[in-house]
Scaffold this motif. Sequence first.
Motif, short mmCIF file in Angstrom:
data_model
loop_
_atom_site.label_atom_id
_atom_site.label_comp_id
_atom_site.label_asym_id
_atom_site.label_seq_id
_atom_site.Cartn_x
_atom_site.Cartn_y
_atom_site.Cartn_z
N MET A 23 0.82 -1.21 0.00
CA MET A 23 0.00 0.00 0.00
C MET A 23 0.85 1.26 0.00
O MET A 23 2.08 1.20 0.16
N LYS A 24 0.18 2.39 -0.15
CA LYS A 24 0.85 3.69 -0.01
C LYS A 24 0.87 4.08 1.46
O LYS A 24 0.87 3.21 2.33
N SER A 25 0.85 5.36 1.77
CA SER A 25 1.10 5.85 3.12
C SER A 25 0.16 5.27 4.17
O SER A 25 -1.06 5.49 4.12
N LEU A 26 0.74 4.58 5.14
CA LEU A 26 -0.06 4.04 6.24
C LEU A 26 -0.42 5.11 7.26
O LEU A 26 -1.07 4.84 8.25
N ALA A 27 0.01 6.37 7.00
CA ALA A 27 -0.42 7.49 7.82
C ALA A 27 -1.74 8.06 7.30
O ALA A 27 -2.39 8.86 7.97
N ASN A 28 -2.12 7.66 6.10
CA ASN A 28 -3.36 8.14 5.47
C ASN A 28 -4.52 7.26 5.93
O ASN A 28 -4.47 6.03 5.76
N THR A 54 2.01 -4.80 3.75
CA THR A 54 3.07 -3.81 3.91
C THR A 54 2.62 -2.46 3.36
O THR A 54 1.62 -2.38 2.64
N GLY A 55 3.39 -1.42 3.69
CA GLY A 55 3.09 -0.09 3.15
C GLY A 55 4.24 0.86 3.46
O GLY A 55 5.13 0.53 4.25
N ILE A 56 4.22 2.02 2.83
CA ILE A 56 5.27 3.01 3.03
C ILE A 56 4.78 4.08 4.01
O ILE A 56 3.60 4.12 4.36
N GLU A 57 5.70 4.94 4.44
CA GLU A 57 5.35 5.93 5.46
C GLU A 57 4.73 7.19 4.88
O GLU A 57 3.92 7.85 5.53
N ASN A 58 5.14 7.56 3.67
CA ASN A 58 4.53 8.74 3.06
C ASN A 58 4.29 8.50 1.58
O ASN A 58 4.87 7.59 0.97
N GLU A 59 3.43 9.32 1.00
CA GLU A 59 2.94 9.10 -0.36
C GLU A 59 4.03 9.20 -1.43
O GLU A 59 3.88 8.67 -2.52
N THR A 60 5.13 9.88 -1.12
CA THR A 60 6.15 10.14 -2.14
C THR A 60 7.31 9.14 -2.11
O THR A 60 8.23 9.24 -2.93
N ASP A 61 7.27 8.17 -1.21
CA ASP A 61 8.39 7.24 -1.04
C ASP A 61 8.35 6.11 -2.07
O ASP A 61 8.12 4.94 -1.74
N LYS A 62 8.59 6.46 -3.32
CA LYS A 62 8.58 5.46 -4.39
C LYS A 62 9.69 4.43 -4.19
O LYS A 62 9.47 3.23 -4.40
N GLU A 70 10.49 -5.70 -4.16
CA GLU A 70 11.67 -6.55 -4.36
C GLU A 70 11.80 -7.60 -3.24
O GLU A 70 12.18 -8.74 -3.50
N LYS A 71 11.43 -7.20 -2.01
CA LYS A 71 11.47 -8.17 -0.92
C LYS A 71 10.43 -9.27 -1.13
O LYS A 71 10.70 -10.45 -0.86
N MET A 72 9.26 -8.89 -1.63
CA MET A 72 8.24 -9.90 -1.89
C MET A 72 8.67 -10.86 -3.00
O MET A 72 8.34 -12.05 -2.97
N ILE A 73 9.41 -10.33 -3.97
CA ILE A 73 9.94 -11.20 -5.02
C ILE A 73 10.93 -12.19 -4.41
O ILE A 73 10.86 -13.40 -4.69
N SER A 74 11.83 -11.70 -3.56
CA SER A 74 12.83 -12.59 -2.94
C SER A 74 12.17 -13.57 -1.98
O SER A 74 12.65 -14.70 -1.80
#
Length: 298
Positions: A23-28, A54-62, A70-74
């Motif tokens: 997902m995107k920002s888990l703060a949203n 899983t998700g990132i902390e902010n919307e811009t963290d591409k 990549e971790k899910m691939i591994s």
Amino acid sequence: MLCLALSMLCAQAADLPRVGLVMKSLANPFFVAMAEGAKAHAQSHAGKYTLVLTGIENETDKAGQIRLVEKMISDKVSAIVIAPADSRDLVPVVRKALAAGILVVNIDNKFDDRVLAEQGINIPFVGPSNRQGAREVGAYLARQLKPGDKVAIIEGISSTTNAQARTAGFREAMASVGADVVAVRSGLWETAPAQKLAADLLKAHPDLKALLCGNDSMALGAVAAVRASQRPVAVVGYDNIPAAAPLLASGQLLATADQYAAQQAAFGIDLVLKAIQEKTEQALLPAMVQTPVKLVVK
């Protein structure tokens, strides 16, 4: 006997498909609701798959989101359901997932069709028509406007497909009443940048009648700026997050759109589970599965 039973349970769990949700920002609050919906779906389908959330902390963290894929691939997950932070820059890494034999489904923010075509891949989009939802929100606002009225749009990250679609829907609604869109600026999907942007727009345009915001997080910032200005400027949003409810009730937020955040991930997971069960190849998955969106007002 107990050890044998536990071993059998572990073996059964290991045999279950593992579905990664990125997902995107888990703060949203929108993605918090999406995560809760995904957890509920996993619980109601216990014994059918294992959810990896899983998700990132902010919307811009591409870059952070690329690392998660990549971790899910591994980790060799069976499938990935992703709400990409960018419509273009995440395509190469999901192409790597496909090459590794992992099914991929796109939710929330659609991958760019041209980039998908260039990469020669099919990634289904499961989600609503953002353009239609924004057009309905804008049409509700348009009832309060007259030809020549000045409005401004605060959009999300400009490179994302959903930001572009919502801005297009807002523009269409404003054109239908002859309103003048004096500015389109990016609030990055977040409250603080949108509040500053809204304050600047209010100063630059003393006769501004409305602010159309690409999500409710930005609408919260716009409402705060309007309140500080003590001017009768209408604000609309998109997403129907919980914080929007009291603003709708008080009239500080005129309208928003509900695209069923809690169900979006579940819709995507359902598609990959069906594909796994029926052994459907990625290339044969439907290009799009449209989900509901509705106007929400006081």
